[in-house]
Design a protein around this motif. Structure first.
Motif, short mmCIF file in Angstrom:
data_model
loop_
_atom_site.label_atom_id
_atom_site.label_comp_id
_atom_site.label_asym_id
_atom_site.label_seq_id
_atom_site.Cartn_x
_atom_site.Cartn_y
_atom_site.Cartn_z
N PHE A 79 0.87 -1.36 -0.07
CA PHE A 79 -0.02 0.04 0.03
C PHE A 79 0.85 1.19 0.08
CE2 PHE A 79 -1.95 2.94 3.05
CZ PHE A 79 -2.74 3.89 2.19
N ARG A 80 1.84 1.51 0.85
CA ARG A 80 2.71 2.46 0.94
C ARG A 80 3.61 2.75 -0.47
NH1 ARG A 80 3.26 4.84 6.04
NH2 ARG A 80 4.05 6.59 4.69
N ALA A 81 3.86 1.62 -1.09
CA ALA A 81 4.61 1.73 -2.26
C ALA A 81 3.82 2.42 -3.44
CB ALA A 81 5.20 0.47 -2.47
N GLY A 82 2.38 2.32 -3.27
CA GLY A 82 1.61 2.91 -4.10
C GLY A 82 0.78 1.77 -5.22
N PHE A 83 1.21 0.63 -4.79
CA PHE A 83 0.57 -0.54 -5.74
C PHE A 83 -1.16 -0.67 -5.42
CE2 PHE A 83 4.94 -2.43 -5.30
CZ PHE A 83 5.31 -2.21 -6.63
N ALA A 84 -1.43 -0.21 -4.49
CA ALA A 84 -2.82 -0.39 -3.88
C ALA A 84 -3.34 0.97 -3.35
CB ALA A 84 -3.16 -1.53 -3.31
N PRO A 85 -4.70 1.18 -3.68
CA PRO A 85 -5.30 2.75 -3.28
C PRO A 85 -5.36 2.49 -1.74
CG PRO A 85 -7.07 1.33 -4.26
CD PRO A 85 -5.63 0.29 -4.33
N THR A 86 -5.62 1.42 -0.98
CA THR A 86 -5.75 1.16 0.24
C THR A 86 -5.14 0.02 1.01
OG1 THR A 86 -7.82 -0.14 0.06
CG2 THR A 86 -8.36 2.15 0.18
N GLY A 87 -4.89 -0.13 2.09
CA GLY A 87 -4.53 -1.12 2.87
C GLY A 87 -5.22 -2.75 2.57
N SER A 101 0.81 -10.77 6.40
CA SER A 101 1.50 -10.57 7.54
C SER A 101 2.95 -10.64 7.55
CB SER A 101 0.86 -11.32 8.82
OG SER A 101 1.15 -12.62 8.56
N ILE A 102 3.46 -11.44 6.41
CA ILE A 102 4.86 -11.23 6.13
C ILE A 102 5.44 -10.06 6.48
CG2 ILE A 102 6.54 -11.46 4.63
CD1 ILE A 102 4.96 -13.90 3.14
N ARG A 103 6.82 -10.09 7.12
CA ARG A 103 7.27 -8.98 7.60
C ARG A 103 8.67 -8.76 6.63
NH1 ARG A 103 8.51 -9.33 13.30
NH2 ARG A 103 6.23 -9.54 13.42
N VAL A 104 8.63 -7.51 6.04
CA VAL A 104 9.72 -7.15 5.18
C VAL A 104 10.86 -6.56 5.81
CG1 VAL A 104 7.97 -6.61 3.00
CG2 VAL A 104 8.81 -4.66 4.82
N ARG A 105 12.13 -6.80 5.15
CA ARG A 105 13.27 -6.37 5.77
C ARG A 105 14.01 -5.58 4.91
NH1 ARG A 105 13.74 -10.25 9.95
NH2 ARG A 105 12.22 -12.12 9.89
N VAL A 106 15.10 -4.97 5.24
CA VAL A 106 15.81 -3.84 4.62
C VAL A 106 16.59 -4.89 3.70
CG1 VAL A 106 18.07 -2.58 4.64
CG2 VAL A 106 16.31 -2.86 6.87
N GLY A 107 16.45 -4.25 2.15
CA GLY A 107 17.03 -4.98 1.24
C GLY A 107 15.89 -5.70 0.57
N ASP A 108 14.70 -6.09 0.78
CA ASP A 108 13.73 -6.70 0.23
C ASP A 108 13.17 -6.00 -0.86
OD1 ASP A 108 13.78 -8.95 1.78
OD2 ASP A 108 12.04 -8.37 2.86
N VAL A 109 12.70 -6.43 -2.09
CA VAL A 109 12.41 -5.85 -3.26
C VAL A 109 10.91 -6.18 -3.42
CG1 VAL A 109 12.75 -5.66 -5.68
CG2 VAL A 109 14.64 -5.71 -4.32
N ILE A 110 10.06 -5.53 -3.61
CA ILE A 110 8.64 -5.68 -3.80
C ILE A 110 7.96 -5.33 -5.31
CG2 ILE A 110 6.26 -5.31 -2.80
CD1 ILE A 110 7.99 -4.38 -0.31
N THR A 111 7.58 -6.01 -5.81
CA THR A 111 6.80 -5.76 -7.24
C THR A 111 5.51 -6.64 -7.32
OG1 THR A 111 7.30 -5.26 -9.51
CG2 THR A 111 8.22 -7.49 -8.31
N GLY A 134 12.58 2.65 -1.16
CA GLY A 134 13.00 3.31 -2.32
C GLY A 134 12.28 3.06 -3.67
N TRP A 135 11.79 3.71 -4.56
CA TRP A 135 11.15 3.31 -5.80
C TRP A 135 11.71 3.36 -6.94
CZ3 TRP A 135 6.81 1.13 -6.68
CH2 TRP A 135 6.07 1.48 -7.93
N ASN A 136 11.83 2.45 -7.62
CA ASN A 136 12.08 2.22 -9.17
C ASN A 136 11.03 2.44 -10.17
OD1 ASN A 136 13.35 1.39 -11.53
ND2 ASN A 136 15.06 0.66 -10.74
N ASP A 137 10.77 3.74 -10.71
CA ASP A 137 9.94 3.91 -11.68
C ASP A 137 10.07 2.98 -12.85
OD1 ASP A 137 7.33 5.29 -12.07
OD2 ASP A 137 8.21 6.13 -13.86
N LYS A 138 11.26 2.67 -13.28
CA LYS A 138 11.47 1.96 -14.54
C LYS A 138 10.88 0.55 -14.39
CE LYS A 138 15.10 0.53 -17.88
NZ LYS A 138 16.44 0.63 -18.10
#
Length: 204
Positions: free
Chosen positions: A100-108, A131-141, A168-172
């Motif tokens: 949600f915070r990355a902007g992939f969805a309009p709400t949680g 409920s999976i917990r993300v960690r530093v370095g994880d990449v979400i797409t 961090g966001w990679n628009d490409k």
């Protein structure tokens, strides 16, 4: 996890604040509590009432059951740092919230559905547990199929919130990378987390 299907705007009016994870709607037109006498209800809330409101803000924004938030509180309490700050970090680091915070969805709620339907990739692997917990370095797409969904493309074009600095966001490549752990002041709505700590301190 049980999913909240009730009137979202009514919940936000009762709690007196907008919860972006729950709904994109605004309560500015009717900021008072719902009900016939809501606009005239000026009674001062008790300490318990104030603590309950703050706890409910977290529950509804992040879509948790009471059992889930209690479990997270116990984990936060075991940490060496401030319990409230750790609780907020654990909530923000849930993968459905990160989507949600990355902007992939309009709400949680919409983000959680994307995860449940295996539209989300974490480090290239499909996941379906919100409920999976993300960690530093994880990449979400997202999967290629998910990017064709109307609400996803609309959300990417106009995110509900400004992306936080911890992502961090990679628009490409349309990917989000966890750059660091979130800070307490990066929670996107006002909450007095000390009231939440005091609420559970006498109940657990």
């Amino acid at each position: 996890m049980s999913r909240f299907t009730g009137p979202r705007l009514k919940v936000m009016r009762a709690l007196g604040t907008e919860l972006p994870g729950l709904s994109r709607k605004s309560i500015s037109d009717r900021p008072h509590p719902p009900g016939q006498h809501g606009a005239r209800n000026k009674h001062r809330k008790s300490d318990y009432g104030l603590q309950l409101i703050e706890k409910q803000k977290l529950r509804f924004n992040y879509g948790l059951t009471e059992t889930q938030i209690r479990r997270l509180f116990r984990e936060a309490k075991r940490d060496k740092g401030p319990t409230g700050d750790k609780l907020l970090e654990l909530l923000e680091c849930r993968i459905d919230n990160a989507v949600f915070r990355a902007g992939f969805a309009p709400t949680g709620i919409a983000a959680r559905q994307l995860v449940r339907h295996r539209h989300v990739l974490l480090n290239g692997r499909s996941v379906n547990i919100p409920s999976i917990r993300v960690r530093v370095g994880d990449v979400i797409t997202l999967t290629a199929k998910a990017r064709q969904i109307g609400i996803v493309s609309a959300s990417l074009a106009e995110p509900a919130l400004t992306r936080p600095e911890w992502l961090g966001w990679n628009d490409k490549d349309t990917t989000a990378t966890v750059m660091r752990l979130p800070e307490p002041d990066e929670v996107p709505f006002p909450v007095n987390v000390q009231d939440v700590v005091e609420y559970y301190a006498v109940r657990m």
